[in-house]
Design an enzyme around this catalytic site. Structure first.
Site, short mmCIF file in Angstrom:
data_model
loop_
_atom_site.label_atom_id
_atom_site.label_comp_id
_atom_site.label_asym_id
_atom_site.label_seq_id
_atom_site.Cartn_x
_atom_site.Cartn_y
_atom_site.Cartn_z
N PRO A 10 -9.40 6.16 4.34
CG PRO A 10 -7.60 7.58 3.98
CD PRO A 10 -8.68 7.26 4.97
CG ASN A 11 -6.56 4.30 -0.39
OD1 ASN A 11 -7.07 4.51 -1.48
ND2 ASN A 11 -5.65 5.10 0.13
NE ARG A 18 -5.64 -2.46 -7.45
CZ ARG A 18 -6.89 -2.06 -7.68
NH1 ARG A 18 -7.69 -1.77 -6.69
NH2 ARG A 18 -7.34 -1.98 -8.92
CE1 TYR A 23 -2.78 -2.33 5.16
CE2 TYR A 23 -2.47 -2.24 2.79
CZ TYR A 23 -2.27 -1.71 4.04
OH TYR A 23 -1.54 -0.55 4.19
CG ASN A 74 -7.99 1.12 9.93
OD1 ASN A 74 -7.13 1.98 9.75
ND2 ASN A 74 -7.88 -0.12 9.47
CB ALA A 77 -2.88 7.21 4.66
CD GLU A 98 -3.83 4.91 16.34
OE1 GLU A 98 -3.67 5.64 17.35
OE2 GLU A 98 -2.96 4.73 15.48
CG HIS A 100 -3.48 1.06 12.51
ND1 HIS A 100 -3.88 1.98 11.58
CD2 HIS A 100 -3.16 1.76 13.62
CE1 HIS A 100 -3.79 3.19 12.10
NE2 HIS A 100 -3.35 3.08 13.34
NE ARG A 107 2.76 -1.62 6.26
CZ ARG A 107 1.68 -1.17 5.63
NH1 ARG A 107 0.55 -1.00 6.31
NH2 ARG A 107 1.72 -0.90 4.35
O1 CA2 Z 1 -2.99 -1.29 8.74
C1 CA2 Z 1 -3.93 -0.50 8.64
O2 CA2 Z 1 -5.09 -0.80 8.95
C2 CA2 Z 1 -3.68 0.89 8.06
O3 CA2 Z 1 -4.52 1.82 8.73
C3 CA2 Z 1 -4.04 0.81 6.59
C4 CA2 Z 1 -3.73 2.09 5.81
C5 CA2 Z 1 -2.30 2.53 6.06
O4 CA2 Z 1 -2.08 3.78 5.43
C6 CA2 Z 1 -1.99 2.66 7.53
O5 CA2 Z 1 -0.64 3.01 7.68
C7 CA2 Z 1 -2.24 1.35 8.24
C8 CA2 Z 1 -3.89 1.87 4.30
C9 CA2 Z 1 -5.15 1.22 3.89
C10 CA2 Z 1 -5.00 0.87 2.44
O6 CA2 Z 1 -5.80 -0.23 2.18
C11 CA2 Z 1 -5.60 -0.89 1.02
C12 CA2 Z 1 -6.31 -2.03 0.86
C13 CA2 Z 1 -6.15 -2.77 -0.29
C14 CA2 Z 1 -5.29 -2.34 -1.27
C15 CA2 Z 1 -4.59 -1.18 -1.11
C16 CA2 Z 1 -4.74 -0.44 0.05
#
Ligand code: CA2
Length: 147
Positions: A10-11, A18, A23, A74, A77, A98, A100, A107
């Site tokens: 997700p996301n 963003r 990221y 990946n 969340a 896995e 990230h 974090r």
């Molecule tokens: O660091 C990573 O790759 C995560 O898997 C990214 C997830 C986060 O919940 C994990 O704890 C770590 C979140 C991805 C959200 O991606 C976004 C990208 C751009 C703007 C907002 C969120």
């Protein structure tokens, strides 16, 4: 030919648009293109997908059985919440790494817990988009050494 599936949760479709401080500026399409180049250089077949839906990710993992030799996940969340993804990985005989982008251990505390690490071959985190190429190399090495 060895086939590896990269799955994004997700996301991650919002990457590059963003929170670049966390990221980076690279989009998911950039990452896919980089992975396709890397896969070509390594001589492997690549699947690449993203979903914001837990059940769709479970379906993709089930569908990997017999089609892919390894999964790079990946889970976003869902990493920190999903028994369903962990059970899906456990139920298919396909090794999983896995992955990230961020160093989840540097974090918030809720990101320190992963439901999927225990069923992973290994974990790569904190190297940004480069982690995807590292994961492809790591999976290929794992598959070659495990026969
Ligand atoms: O660091 C990573 O790759 C995560 O898997 C990214 C997830 C986060 O919940 C994990 O704890 C770590 C979140 C991805 C959200 O991606 C976004 C990208 C751009 C703007 C907002 C969120």
């Amino acid at each position: 030919m060895t086939a590896i599936l990269i799955l994004n949760g997700p996301n991650l479709n919002l990457l590059g648009t963003r929170q670049p401080d966390v990221y980076g500026h690279t989009t998911l399409a950039d990452i896919e293109a980089m992975c396709r180049n890397k896969a070509k250089a390594l001589g492997i077949e690549l699947g690449f997908g993203q979903s914001n839906h837990e059940g769709a990710l479970v379906d993709e993992i089930h569908g990997a059985r017999g089609r892919f030799d390894g999964i790079i996940l990946n889970a976003g969340a869902y990493t920190h919440t999903s028994v369903a993804l962990r059970d899906a990985i456990s139920s298919v005989d396909v090794p999983m790494i896995e992955l990230h982008l961020s160093n989840v251990h540097a974090r918030e505390e809720f990101r320190h817990k992963s439901f999927i690490s225990a069923v992973a071959v290994g974990v790569i985190c904190g190297f940004g988009a480069r982690g995807y190429a590292l994961a492809l190399e790591a999976m290929l090495g794992h598959l070659e050494s495990s026969g």
